[in-house]
Design an enzyme around this catalytic site. Structure first.
Site, PDB file in Angstrom:
ATOM      1  N   THR A   1      13.585 -29.433 -49.096  1.00  0.00           N
ATOM      2  CA  THR A   1      14.103 -28.228 -49.745  1.00  0.00           C
ATOM      3  C   THR A   1      14.505 -28.550 -51.193  1.00  0.00           C
ATOM      4  O   THR A   1      14.378 -29.684 -51.638  1.00  0.00           O
ATOM      5  CB  THR A   1      15.321 -27.696 -48.931  1.00  0.00           C
ATOM      6  OG1 THR A   1      15.780 -26.481 -49.505  1.00  0.00           O
ATOM      7  CG2 THR A   1      16.468 -28.689 -48.926  1.00  0.00           C
TER       8      THR A   1
ATOM      9  N   TYR B   1      31.448 -37.413 -55.410  1.00  0.00           N
ATOM     10  CA  TYR B   1      30.119 -37.060 -55.933  1.00  0.00           C
ATOM     11  C   TYR B   1      29.905 -37.701 -57.308  1.00  0.00           C
ATOM     12  O   TYR B   1      28.870 -38.332 -57.564  1.00  0.00           O
ATOM     13  CB  TYR B   1      29.979 -35.538 -56.024  1.00  0.00           C
ATOM     14  CG  TYR B   1      28.594 -35.080 -56.451  1.00  0.00           C
ATOM     15  CD1 TYR B   1      27.523 -35.131 -55.566  1.00  0.00           C
ATOM     16  CD2 TYR B   1      28.358 -34.606 -57.745  1.00  0.00           C
ATOM     17  CE1 TYR B   1      26.246 -34.722 -55.960  1.00  0.00           C
ATOM     18  CE2 TYR B   1      27.093 -34.195 -58.140  1.00  0.00           C
ATOM     19  CZ  TYR B   1      26.042 -34.242 -57.243  1.00  0.00           C
ATOM     20  OH  TYR B   1      24.780 -33.847 -57.629  1.00  0.00           O
TER      21      TYR B   1
ATOM     22  N   GLY C   1      14.394 -36.400 -49.721  1.00  0.00           N
ATOM     23  CA  GLY C   1      15.083 -35.102 -49.806  1.00  0.00           C
ATOM     24  C   GLY C   1      14.126 -34.017 -50.261  1.00  0.00           C
ATOM     25  O   GLY C   1      14.493 -33.142 -51.055  1.00  0.00           O
TER      26      GLY C   1
ATOM     27  N   ILE D   1      15.277 -29.228 -55.115  1.00  0.00           N
ATOM     28  CA  ILE D   1      14.573 -29.878 -56.220  1.00  0.00           C
ATOM     29  C   ILE D   1      13.481 -30.812 -55.679  1.00  0.00           C
ATOM     30  O   ILE D   1      12.375 -30.894 -56.236  1.00  0.00           O
ATOM     31  CB  ILE D   1      15.587 -30.678 -57.079  1.00  0.00           C
ATOM     32  CG1 ILE D   1      16.661 -29.738 -57.659  1.00  0.00           C
ATOM     33  CG2 ILE D   1      14.888 -31.446 -58.198  1.00  0.00           C
ATOM     34  CD1 ILE D   1      17.904 -30.457 -58.191  1.00  0.00           C
ATOM     35  N   GLY D   2      13.789 -31.494 -54.588  1.00  0.00           N
ATOM     36  CA  GLY D   2      12.833 -32.444 -54.002  1.00  0.00           C
ATOM     37  C   GLY D   2      11.569 -31.748 -53.522  1.00  0.00           C
ATOM     38  O   GLY D   2      10.454 -32.248 -53.733  1.00  0.00           O
TER      39      GLY D   2
ATOM     40  N   SER E   1      22.856 -37.089 -62.205  1.00  0.00           N
ATOM     41  CA  SER E   1      23.432 -35.804 -62.585  1.00  0.00           C
ATOM     42  C   SER E   1      24.340 -36.008 -63.793  1.00  0.00           C
ATOM     43  O   SER E   1      24.920 -37.086 -63.963  1.00  0.00           O
ATOM     44  CB  SER E   1      24.266 -35.260 -61.422  1.00  0.00           C
ATOM     45  OG  SER E   1      25.114 -34.227 -61.860  1.00  0.00           O
TER      46      SER E   1
HETATM   47  N1  LIG Z   1      21.656 -28.686 -57.503  1.00  0.00           N
HETATM   48  C1  LIG Z   1      22.167 -29.162 -58.640  1.00  0.00           C
HETATM   49  O1  LIG Z   1      22.739 -28.416 -59.467  1.00  0.00           O
HETATM   50  C2  LIG Z   1      22.057 -30.612 -58.996  1.00  0.00           C
HETATM   51  C3  LIG Z   1      22.547 -31.029 -60.231  1.00  0.00           C
HETATM   52  C4  LIG Z   1      22.451 -32.367 -60.589  1.00  0.00           C
HETATM   53  C5  LIG Z   1      21.882 -33.265 -59.697  1.00  0.00           C
HETATM   54  N2  LIG Z   1      21.424 -32.840 -58.488  1.00  0.00           N
HETATM   55  C6  LIG Z   1      20.832 -33.852 -57.591  1.00  0.00           C
HETATM   56  O2  LIG Z   1      19.543 -33.428 -57.219  1.00  0.00           O
HETATM   57  C7  LIG Z   1      19.194 -34.010 -55.956  1.00  0.00           C
HETATM   58  C8  LIG Z   1      18.637 -32.923 -55.042  1.00  0.00           C
HETATM   59  O3  LIG Z   1      19.677 -31.980 -54.810  1.00  0.00           O
HETATM   60  P1  LIG Z   1      19.415 -30.444 -54.452  1.00  0.00           P
HETATM   61  O4  LIG Z   1      20.341 -29.659 -55.290  1.00  0.00           O
HETATM   62  O5  LIG Z   1      17.970 -30.148 -54.453  1.00  0.00           O
HETATM   63  O6  LIG Z   1      20.006 -30.413 -52.966  1.00  0.00           O
HETATM   64  P2  LIG Z   1      19.444 -29.787 -51.596  1.00  0.00           P
HETATM   65  O7  LIG Z   1      18.715 -28.534 -51.844  1.00  0.00           O
HETATM   66  O8  LIG Z   1      20.596 -29.799 -50.678  1.00  0.00           O
HETATM   67  O9  LIG Z   1      18.387 -30.913 -51.140  1.00  0.00           O
HETATM   68  C9  LIG Z   1      18.825 -32.194 -50.795  1.00  0.00           C
HETATM   69  C10 LIG Z   1      17.791 -32.857 -49.928  1.00  0.00           C
HETATM   70  O10 LIG Z   1      18.293 -34.140 -49.514  1.00  0.00           O
HETATM   71  C11 LIG Z   1      18.228 -34.206 -48.082  1.00  0.00           C
HETATM   72  N3  LIG Z   1      19.277 -35.035 -47.504  1.00  0.00           N
HETATM   73  C12 LIG Z   1      20.621 -34.860 -47.562  1.00  0.00           C
HETATM   74  N4  LIG Z   1      21.233 -35.799 -46.835  1.00  0.00           N
HETATM   75  C13 LIG Z   1      20.272 -36.584 -46.308  1.00  0.00           C
HETATM   76  C14 LIG Z   1      20.263 -37.714 -45.438  1.00  0.00           C
HETATM   77  N5  LIG Z   1      21.381 -38.224 -44.938  1.00  0.00           N
HETATM   78  N6  LIG Z   1      19.070 -38.247 -45.088  1.00  0.00           N
HETATM   79  C15 LIG Z   1      17.910 -37.735 -45.554  1.00  0.00           C
HETATM   80  N7  LIG Z   1      17.851 -36.666 -46.361  1.00  0.00           N
HETATM   81  C16 LIG Z   1      19.019 -36.101 -46.722  1.00  0.00           C
HETATM   82  C17 LIG Z   1      18.404 -32.754 -47.655  1.00  0.00           C
HETATM   83  O11 LIG Z   1      18.062 -32.570 -46.307  1.00  0.00           O
HETATM   84  P3  LIG Z   1      18.951 -31.511 -45.424  1.00  0.00           P
HETATM   85  O12 LIG Z   1      18.553 -30.162 -45.915  1.00  0.00           O
HETATM   86  O13 LIG Z   1      18.564 -31.802 -44.025  1.00  0.00           O
HETATM   87  O14 LIG Z   1      20.388 -31.806 -45.705  1.00  0.00           O
HETATM   88  C18 LIG Z   1      17.476 -32.073 -48.653  1.00  0.00           C
HETATM   89  O15 LIG Z   1      16.125 -32.266 -48.303  1.00  0.00           O
HETATM   90  C19 LIG Z   1      20.470 -34.661 -55.441  1.00  0.00           C
HETATM   91  O16 LIG Z   1      20.413 -36.055 -55.680  1.00  0.00           O
HETATM   92  C20 LIG Z   1      21.573 -34.034 -56.279  1.00  0.00           C
HETATM   93  O17 LIG Z   1      22.690 -34.876 -56.425  1.00  0.00           O
HETATM   94  C21 LIG Z   1      21.490 -31.543 -58.116  1.00  0.00           C
END
Ligand SMILES: NC(=O)c1ccc[n+]([C@@H]2O[C@H](COP(=O)([O-])OP(=O)(O)OC[C@H]3O[C@@H](n4cnc5c(N)ncnc54)[C@H](OP(=O)(O)O)[C@@H]3O)[C@@H](O)[C@H]2O)c1
Length: 291
Positions: A13, A164, A10, A15-16, A139
């Site tokens: 985009t 979730y 991931g 956090i990743g 999370s």
């Molecule tokens: N944002 C928050 O407030 C928050 C809080 C606590 C925990 N988290 C955790 O942090 C992590 C990253 O989240 P984020 O907020 O950075 O989200 P994000 O910006 O949506 O990034 C998620 C990444 O995962 C990829 N992904 C999603 N579905 C996928 C699949 N089926 N196969 C391969 N890649 C896939 C996305 O690709 P696409 O763009 O193509 O979908 C994107 O690269 C997650 O595990 C989330 O649960 C986030």
């Protein structure tokens, strides 16, 4: 981090991407994994340009598909016989009950089962590192989570938040159970909570009301670069070497929820995950490896 190989799922985009960028800036070879091949290509270009590090490789893997995970993980293990750091970070949020091609609820499949299966598939490369680290991005939502073992797909009572929270609780249970079951002691596993982060996770597969709610909620969040800090710390800091099986927040060990401490639930989840991924014995894949 020169000489280290770090794989971040991931990382197209959010956090990743920031985790991958920081590790690239520290000199690591970075493997970026995301679902969409165009986005992976773009991420590789951006990571090279922004870090000045040419050692960036990309793999498109739809982590909702077990077939795809196995196929691509096999290719990665062949190409990279040693992997030092795996960051299981890819995550998703669905408003409506949606099934994967394996007939599993999407958030449980991508947010938990993909961590479980991808880690197992990469174990042969991880155990060749002298300090292998697996970082599971969970999370604080797991505090509201409950395992619905009798209806894991939540067919009777689906809600995006419930699914979730269940998947994020599964991340913590998986981390603790991995620590209890691991057959090679140098394998370190960490669970991290990034905080509330301004990303687009709540806008991609959501109905308009949930999208609006996320837009308002994330206003008080930190930037993706700030959200990535603990993952980067766990991937690269010498201080945390071998401090395995803990939940981390803001670069410190934190107490996770009561539900995450339930050993019976962790064992039950492990067996369910093995069954759903068609795995007989998780660590068999590295049975020939010694310390
Ligand atoms: N944002 C928050 O407030 C928050 C809080 C606590 C925990 N988290 C955790 O942090 C992590 C990253 O989240 P984020 O907020 O950075 O989200 P994000 O910006 O949506 O990034 C998620 C990444 O995962 C990829 N992904 C999603 N579905 C996928 C699949 N089926 N196969 C391969 N890649 C896939 C996305 O690709 P696409 O763009 O193509 O979908 C994107 O690269 C997650 O595990 C989330 O649960 C986030």
């Amino acid at each position: 981090m020169k000489g280290k190989v770090c794989l971040i799922t991931g990382s197209s985009t959010g956090i990743g991407f920031e985790t991958a960028l920081a590790l690239a800036r520290k000199g690591a070879t970075v493997l970026t994994v995301a679902r969409n091949s165009e986005k992976v290509k773009q991420a590789v270009e951006d990571l090279i340009e922004e870090s000045g590090n040419e050692n960036i490789d990309g793999f498109d893997i739809d982590l909702s598909s077990q077939k795809y995970i196995r196929k691509r993980a096999g290719e990665i293990v062949k190409k990279y016989p040693v992997i030092d750091v795996l960051v299981n970070n890819a995550g998703t949020w669905y408003s409506r009950l949606t099934y994967t091609e394996d007939n599993i609820e999407m958030q449980f499949a991508v947010n938990h089962l993909a961590y479980f299966l991808f880690t197992q598939e990469l174990l042969p490369s991880l155990v060749r590192s002298d300090d292998p680290r697996i970082i599971n991005v969970a999370s604080n939502s797991h505090f509201h989570g409950k395992m619905h073992f009798n209806d894991i797909n939540l067919t009777k009572k689906y809600h995006g938040l419930r699914a979730y929270a269940q998947s994020k609780l599964a991340n913590v249970l998986f981390t603790y159970e991995f620590e209890r079951r691991k057959t090679i002691s140098k394998l370190s596993v960490y669970c991290v909570q990034p905080g509330l982060v301004k990303t687009n996770i709540g806008l991609k597969h959501t109905v308009s009301f949930h999208g609006l709610a996320w837009k308002i909620r994330r206003l008080s969040g930190v930037t993706p670069a700030e959200g990535a800090e603990t993952s980067i710390y766990l991937a690269s800091s010498e201080e945390v070497r071998g401090i395995s099986g803990k939940y981390w927040d803001k670069m410190k060990i934190k107490k996770s929820s009561k539900g995450s401490m339930m050993k019976e639930d962790a064992a039950r989840l492990w067996l369910l995950s093995e069954r759903l991924c068609d795995i007989d014995d998780y660590f068999e894949i590295i049975a020939d490896e010694t310390e």
